[in-house]
Structure formats: C-alpha cells, structure tokens
Design a protein around this motif. Structure first.
Motif, PDB file in Angstrom:
ATOM      1  N   VAL A 144     -41.819  -8.598  30.453  1.00 57.10           N
ATOM      2  CA  VAL A 144     -40.499  -8.960  30.955  1.00 57.10           C
ATOM      3  C   VAL A 144     -40.171  -7.996  32.080  1.00 57.10           C
ATOM      4  CG1 VAL A 144     -38.050  -9.243  30.438  1.00 57.10           C
ATOM      5  CG2 VAL A 144     -39.765  -9.770  28.679  1.00 57.10           C
ATOM      6  N   LYS A 145     -39.862  -8.550  33.259  1.00 52.05           N
ATOM      7  CA  LYS A 145     -39.493  -7.725  34.410  1.00 52.05           C
ATOM      8  C   LYS A 145     -38.091  -8.093  34.848  1.00 52.05           C
ATOM      9  CE  LYS A 145     -44.162  -7.046  36.115  1.00 52.05           C
ATOM     10  NZ  LYS A 145     -45.039  -7.084  37.285  1.00 52.05           N
ATOM     11  N   GLY A 146     -37.243  -7.080  34.933  1.00 50.95           N
ATOM     12  CA  GLY A 146     -35.865  -7.286  35.334  1.00 50.95           C
ATOM     13  C   GLY A 146     -35.312  -6.017  35.964  1.00 50.95           C
ATOM     14  N   PHE A 147     -34.003  -5.855  35.893  1.00 46.91           N
ATOM     15  CA  PHE A 147     -33.337  -4.702  36.490  1.00 46.91           C
ATOM     16  C   PHE A 147     -32.287  -4.163  35.541  1.00 46.91           C
ATOM     17  CE2 PHE A 147     -34.939  -7.342  39.867  1.00 46.91           C
ATOM     18  CZ  PHE A 147     -35.566  -6.427  40.699  1.00 46.91           C
ATOM     19  N   ASP A 148     -32.057  -2.853  35.581  1.00 46.37           N
ATOM     20  CA  ASP A 148     -30.994  -2.277  34.763  1.00 46.37           C
ATOM     21  C   ASP A 148     -29.659  -2.416  35.483  1.00 46.37           C
ATOM     22  OD1 ASP A 148     -30.784  -0.219  36.672  1.00 46.37           O
ATOM     23  OD2 ASP A 148     -31.651   1.315  35.376  1.00 46.37           O
ATOM     24  N   GLY A 149     -28.590  -1.912  34.893  1.00 48.93           N
ATOM     25  CA  GLY A 149     -27.256  -2.037  35.456  1.00 48.93           C
ATOM     26  C   GLY A 149     -27.075  -1.362  36.795  1.00 48.93           C
ATOM     27  N   GLU A 150     -27.988  -0.453  37.134  1.00 52.17           N
ATOM     28  CA  GLU A 150     -27.921   0.246  38.419  1.00 52.17           C
ATOM     29  C   GLU A 150     -28.892  -0.333  39.445  1.00 52.17           C
ATOM     30  OE1 GLU A 150     -28.376   4.413  37.589  1.00 52.17           O
ATOM     31  OE2 GLU A 150     -26.782   4.373  36.082  1.00 52.17           O
ATOM     32  N   GLY A 151     -29.536  -1.457  39.101  1.00 49.45           N
ATOM     33  CA  GLY A 151     -30.434  -2.119  40.032  1.00 49.45           C
ATOM     34  C   GLY A 151     -31.850  -1.590  40.051  1.00 49.45           C
ATOM     35  N   ARG A 152     -32.188  -0.676  39.142  1.00 51.61           N
ATOM     36  CA  ARG A 152     -33.555  -0.147  39.071  1.00 51.61           C
ATOM     37  C   ARG A 152     -34.455  -1.137  38.343  1.00 51.61           C
ATOM     38  NH1 ARG A 152     -32.104   5.433  36.282  1.00 51.61           N
ATOM     39  NH2 ARG A 152     -31.084   3.854  35.030  1.00 51.61           N
ATOM     40  N   PRO A 153     -35.699  -1.306  38.810  1.00 48.54           N
ATOM     41  CA  PRO A 153     -36.608  -2.236  38.134  1.00 48.54           C
ATOM     42  C   PRO A 153     -37.004  -1.722  36.748  1.00 48.54           C
ATOM     43  CG  PRO A 153     -37.756  -1.081  39.898  1.00 48.54           C
ATOM     44  CD  PRO A 153     -36.321  -0.674  39.978  1.00 48.54           C
ATOM     45  N   LEU A 154     -37.019  -2.634  35.790  1.00 50.29           N
ATOM     46  CA  LEU A 154     -37.460  -2.340  34.433  1.00 50.29           C
ATOM     47  C   LEU A 154     -38.610  -3.269  34.075  1.00 50.29           C
ATOM     48  CD1 LEU A 154     -34.067  -2.120  32.485  1.00 50.29           C
ATOM     49  CD2 LEU A 154     -35.474  -0.222  33.311  1.00 50.29           C
ATOM     50  N   THR A 155     -39.617  -2.735  33.399  1.00 52.66           N
ATOM     51  CA  THR A 155     -40.729  -3.547  32.919  1.00 52.66           C
ATOM     52  C   THR A 155     -40.964  -3.248  31.451  1.00 52.66           C
ATOM     53  OG1 THR A 155     -41.781  -3.489  35.098  1.00 52.66           O
ATOM     54  CG2 THR A 155     -43.157  -4.169  33.244  1.00 52.66           C
ATOM     55  N   TYR A 156     -40.858  -4.293  30.631  1.00 54.86           N
ATOM     56  CA  TYR A 156     -41.131  -4.211  29.198  1.00 54.86           C
ATOM     57  C   TYR A 156     -42.467  -4.909  28.960  1.00 54.86           C
ATOM     58  CZ  TYR A 156     -40.827  -5.671  24.282  1.00 54.86           C
ATOM     59  OH  TYR A 156     -41.090  -5.914  22.963  1.00 54.86           O
ATOM     60  N   GLU A 157     -43.378  -4.220  28.285  1.00 54.38           N
ATOM     61  CA  GLU A 157     -44.664  -4.816  27.930  1.00 54.38           C
ATOM     62  C   GLU A 157     -44.896  -4.629  26.442  1.00 54.38           C
ATOM     63  OE1 GLU A 157     -47.227  -4.265  32.037  1.00 54.38           O
ATOM     64  OE2 GLU A 157     -47.657  -2.937  30.358  1.00 54.38           O
ATOM     65  N   ALA A 158     -45.196  -5.721  25.756  1.00 55.28           N
ATOM     66  CA  ALA A 158     -45.469  -5.666  24.318  1.00 55.28           C
ATOM     67  C   ALA A 158     -46.820  -6.304  24.045  1.00 55.28           C
ATOM     68  CB  ALA A 158     -44.379  -6.387  23.534  1.00 55.28           C
ATOM     69  N   ARG A 159     -47.635  -5.614  23.284  1.00 56.23           N
ATOM     70  CA  ARG A 159     -48.936  -6.136  22.875  1.00 56.23           C
ATOM     71  C   ARG A 159     -48.828  -6.553  21.409  1.00 56.23           C
ATOM     72  NH1 ARG A 159     -53.071  -7.011  25.809  1.00 56.23           N
ATOM     73  NH2 ARG A 159     -52.580  -5.270  27.162  1.00 56.23           N
ATOM     74  N   TYR A 160     -49.270  -7.782  21.118  1.00 60.52           N
ATOM     75  CA  TYR A 160     -49.207  -8.296  19.751  1.00 60.52           C
ATOM     76  C   TYR A 160     -50.352  -7.702  18.933  1.00 60.52           C
ATOM     77  CZ  TYR A 160     -45.695 -11.501  21.408  1.00 60.52           C
ATOM     78  OH  TYR A 160     -44.545 -12.021  21.937  1.00 60.52           O
ATOM     79  N   ALA A 161     -50.004  -6.847  17.965  1.00 59.18           N
ATOM     80  CA  ALA A 161     -50.996  -6.200  17.104  1.00 59.18           C
ATOM     81  C   ALA A 161     -51.352  -7.069  15.905  1.00 59.18           C
ATOM     82  CB  ALA A 161     -50.474  -4.845  16.627  1.00 59.18           C
ATOM     83  N   GLU A 162     -50.350  -7.802  15.396  1.00 56.48           N
ATOM     84  CA  GLU A 162     -50.591  -8.702  14.266  1.00 56.48           C
ATOM     85  C   GLU A 162     -49.613  -9.868  14.337  1.00 56.48           C
ATOM     86  OE1 GLU A 162     -51.594  -8.369   9.654  1.00 56.48           O
ATOM     87  OE2 GLU A 162     -49.580  -7.617  10.086  1.00 56.48           O
TER      88      GLU A 162
END
Length: 145
Positions: A53-71
């Motif tokens: 998931v790529k988006g921005f925080d409240g101050e306009g900084r880029p955020l990247t969330y990465e999750a790997r499915y373990a099970e």
C-alpha cells in the motif's frame, strides 16, 4: 533513543459468516475498499505473497506499507510480517495475526499485532487507532448490495 515495542489486540463482531469476512480480507478489490482507501494497492494473497500500500501521511510524506503473508488458513487465520516506511526510512516492523471465529451467523475477528517502532517515527497509539478504523470500515463490506 530506544526502539519502542508494543502489542495490541482488537476484536470486532461482523454480521456475516466467516467465509464472507475472510473473503473481504482475501479479495484485492474488497481489501482496497476498506483497508487502502485513496492509496495505491496491490495484493498477492498467497503464502509468501506480498501486499503493498502506497500513500501519504497527513504532512504529505510518502508512506509504503508492505506485508508478507507467512500463513493463510482459509476461514481460520492469516499471519503477516510487515514494514512501514516513511520515504526511504524504516518506521515500524510488525507481526500480525488475524483470527476468524464463527459465532452463529456472525464472525468474531481477533487481530493481534506485535510491533517494533523506531525512534522518531510512528507511535504505537497511531497504529492501533488506524487499524481500529480499518476494521470498523470493514463493516461496510457486509452492507453492500
């Protein structure tokens, strides 16, 4: 400054059978609607697969969330390992379990997250609040025609 370690557990009851709640988590279109609104989203819902998931925080900084499915145990549980980056800087890393429990015609979902929060980055309270809001938004999936 030290790394902050934190664990939280959230429980929600949904007016839908386990199979339907699990599918809302597994289906990329549904997941984007309730989890990644307004953000770029991709999901490979397989063991070893990656959700980004790529988006921005409240101050306009880029955020990247990465999750790997373990099970992934269909209709029972999902376990992921994940990172959150602000720009190129690591902010948090976590292990999350999501458990789906039938209760008559409803589902009780229990999400537990263990996180390591790096100094000067995201706070555990922010993550818990954001995750709680996402789980509350998930309810809308069961009101769709």
């Amino acid at each position: 400054m030290a790394v902050t370690h934190s664990t939280f557990t959230l429980e929600r009851r949904y007016p839908a059978p386990v199979e339907q709640v699990f599918e809302a988590w597994a289906n990329p279109e549904a997941r984007k609607r309730w989890m990644a609104q307004g953000a770029e989203h991709s999901q490979d819902f397989t063991v070893g697969g990656l959700e980004v998931v790529k988006g921005f925080d409240g101050e306009g900084r880029p955020l990247t969330y990465e999750a790997r499915y373990a099970e992934i145990v269909p209709n029972e549980r999902i376990i992921t390992t994940s990172t959150l980056r602000a720009g190129s800087q690591l902010s948090t890393t976590s292990v999350t379990s999501v458990e789906f429990q039938p209760d008559g015609t409803e589902t009780v979902l229990v999400l537990t997250e263990h996180g390591a929060y790096l100094p000067g980055q995201e706070q555990p309270e922010w993550r818990e609040q954001g995750t709680a809001q996402q789980l509350d938004t998930l309810t809308t999936e069961f009101k769709r025609p």
